[in-house]
Design a protein around this motif. Structure first.
Motif, PDB file in Angstrom:
ATOM      1  N   LEU A   1       0.906  -1.220  -0.076  1.00 42.10           N
ATOM      2  CA  LEU A   1      -0.006   0.107   0.097  1.00 42.10           C
ATOM      3  C   LEU A   1       0.852   1.234  -0.003  1.00 42.10           C
ATOM      4  CD1 LEU A   1      -2.767   1.118   0.308  1.00 42.10           C
ATOM      5  CD2 LEU A   1      -2.646   1.016   2.479  1.00 42.10           C
ATOM      6  N   PHE A   2       1.789   1.393   0.711  1.00 36.20           N
ATOM      7  CA  PHE A   2       2.727   2.376   0.949  1.00 36.20           C
ATOM      8  C   PHE A   2       3.484   2.582  -0.514  1.00 36.20           C
ATOM      9  CE2 PHE A   2       3.416   1.985   5.744  1.00 36.20           C
ATOM     10  CZ  PHE A   2       2.127   2.545   6.040  1.00 36.20           C
ATOM     11  N   SER A   3       3.760   1.230  -1.060  1.00 36.26           N
ATOM     12  CA  SER A   3       4.495   1.510  -2.480  1.00 36.26           C
ATOM     13  C   SER A   3       3.350   2.216  -3.543  1.00 36.26           C
ATOM     14  CB  SER A   3       4.934  -0.026  -2.730  1.00 36.26           C
ATOM     15  OG  SER A   3       5.856  -0.455  -1.847  1.00 36.26           O
TER      16      SER A   3
ATOM     17  N   MET B   1       9.337  -2.380  -5.562  1.00 36.83           N
ATOM     18  CA  MET B   1       9.812  -2.187  -6.950  1.00 36.83           C
ATOM     19  C   MET B   1       8.823  -2.671  -8.156  1.00 36.83           C
ATOM     20  SD  MET B   1      13.819  -2.483  -6.869  1.00 36.83           S
ATOM     21  CE  MET B   1      14.340  -2.009  -8.605  1.00 36.83           C
ATOM     22  N   ILE B   2       8.457  -4.057  -7.909  1.00 36.50           N
ATOM     23  CA  ILE B   2       7.634  -4.716  -8.897  1.00 36.50           C
ATOM     24  C   ILE B   2       6.206  -4.325  -8.816  1.00 36.50           C
ATOM     25  CG2 ILE B   2       6.518  -6.990  -9.309  1.00 36.50           C
ATOM     26  CD1 ILE B   2       9.041  -8.244  -8.235  1.00 36.50           C
ATOM     27  N   THR B   3       5.917  -3.638  -7.379  1.00 40.56           N
ATOM     28  CA  THR B   3       4.418  -3.129  -7.419  1.00 40.56           C
ATOM     29  C   THR B   3       4.391  -1.848  -8.043  1.00 40.56           C
ATOM     30  OG1 THR B   3       4.384  -4.073  -5.299  1.00 40.56           O
ATOM     31  CG2 THR B   3       2.909  -2.036  -5.618  1.00 40.56           C
TER      32      THR B   3
ATOM     33  N   THR C   1      -3.100  -3.720  -8.172  1.00 35.62           N
ATOM     34  CA  THR C   1      -1.472  -4.023  -7.636  1.00 35.62           C
ATOM     35  C   THR C   1      -1.514  -4.373  -6.370  1.00 35.62           C
ATOM     36  OG1 THR C   1      -1.206  -1.997  -9.258  1.00 35.62           O
ATOM     37  CG2 THR C   1       0.323  -2.375  -7.744  1.00 35.62           C
ATOM     38  N   LEU C   2      -2.303  -3.903  -5.474  1.00 35.10           N
ATOM     39  CA  LEU C   2      -2.471  -4.333  -4.146  1.00 35.10           C
ATOM     40  C   LEU C   2      -2.617  -5.683  -3.894  1.00 35.10           C
ATOM     41  CD1 LEU C   2      -2.597  -3.253  -1.222  1.00 35.10           C
ATOM     42  CD2 LEU C   2      -4.959  -3.257  -1.411  1.00 35.10           C
TER      43      LEU C   2
END
Length: 206
Positions: A99-101, A154-156, A178-179
Motif C-alpha cells: 500500500l505504501f509503495s 519495485m515490482i508493485t 496492484t495491491l
C-alpha cells in the motif's frame, strides 16, 4: 476512500511492529512512540522532502500521528497477545508495504515524474520506515537480509505504472489490482523464502 482506510490499517500495523521492536530493546514510552512513528510515517516523510511534496502527509493529516501513538501504547498492553498473531502481522506488514509503495508511486506520478522516479518514490515510501526503525534500534535493517522486500516495492510500482500508463486503467482499479498482486507476491516470498543472493565476504582484514 478505500485507499484511506487501507492506509490507516497500514500505519497502524507498522506502528505496532515498531512498538514491538522498541519493546525488545526496553525503551520507555517516548521511545516506543518515536520508533512507531518512524516506522509508520518515516518513509513517506523522506519521500515528501526529497520530492518537494508539501505539506508532509502527517502534517496535512495530524490525526495520523494520534492513531500511531495510540496504536503503539496499545501494543505495550497487549504485546503478549500480538506475538502469538505472527501470521496476521506478516499479512498486515505485507499489506502496508504494498500500500505504501502504491501511494509513493502515485505521489510521483501526480508530480509528472517518469518511471525511474516513480519506482524510487515507491521504494522510499515502502521500505525506509523499516530501515529507520532498525537503525534507531541499532541493528542491520531487515530489508537488507530477509525475503524480497524492496523488490516487491519495485515490482508493485512497475505494475501500477504499466496499468495506468500503457493500459489506461483507472487509478482506483489499478490500485486494487496492484495491491492484490503485490500482497500475494510478498506472501509467496515469505512462504518460499525467496530473496536476493547474499554476499558473504570473510576475507582477511589487514
Amino acid at each position: 476512500m478505500l485507499l484511506t482506510i487501507l492506509y490507516i490499517i497500514g500505519i497502524t500495523a507498522e506502528a505496532m511492529s515498531g512498538a514491538l521492536a522498541a519493546g525488545r530493546y526496553k525503551m520507555d514510552l517516548f521511545g516506543v512512540m518515536f520508533i512507531a512513528l518512524v516506522t509508520a510515517i518515516g518513509g513517506g516523510s523522506i519521500r515528501d522532502v526529497l520530492f518537494g511534496h508539501y505539506p508532509l502527509t502527517w502534517v496535512a493529516n495530524p490525526h495520523y500521528v494520534i492513531i500511531i501513538c495510540v496504536a503503539s501504547i496499545l501494543t505495550t498492553r497487549i504485546a503478549s497477545v500480538m506475538t502469538r498473531l505472527e501470521s496476521l502481522f506478516l499479512f498486515l506488514d505485507s499489506l502496508g508495504l504494498v500500500l505504501f509503495s502504491i501511494i509513493g508511486a502515485e505521489v510521483a506520478r501526480k508530480m509528472d515524474y517518469g518511471f525511474v522516479l516513480i519506482v524510487s518514490s515507491a521504494v522510499i515510501t515502502g521500505v525506509f520506515g523499516g530501515i529507520l526503525r532498525d537503525i534507531f534500534c541499532n541493528r542491520i535493517p531487515l530489508v537488507f537480509q530477509k525475503e524480497l522486500y524492496a523488490g516487491v516495492a519495485m515490482i508493485t510500482a512497475s505494475l501500477y505504472y504499466i496499468l495506468i500508463q500503457y493500459f489506461g486503467v483507472e487509478v482506483l482499479i489499478a490500485s486494487i489490482i496492484t495491491l492484490i498482486c503485490g500482497v500475494i507476491l510478498r506472501l509467496l516470498a515469505i512462504y518460499y523464502k525467496i530473496g536476493l543472493p547474499v554476499f558473504n565476504y570473510e576475507g582477511k582484514q589487514k
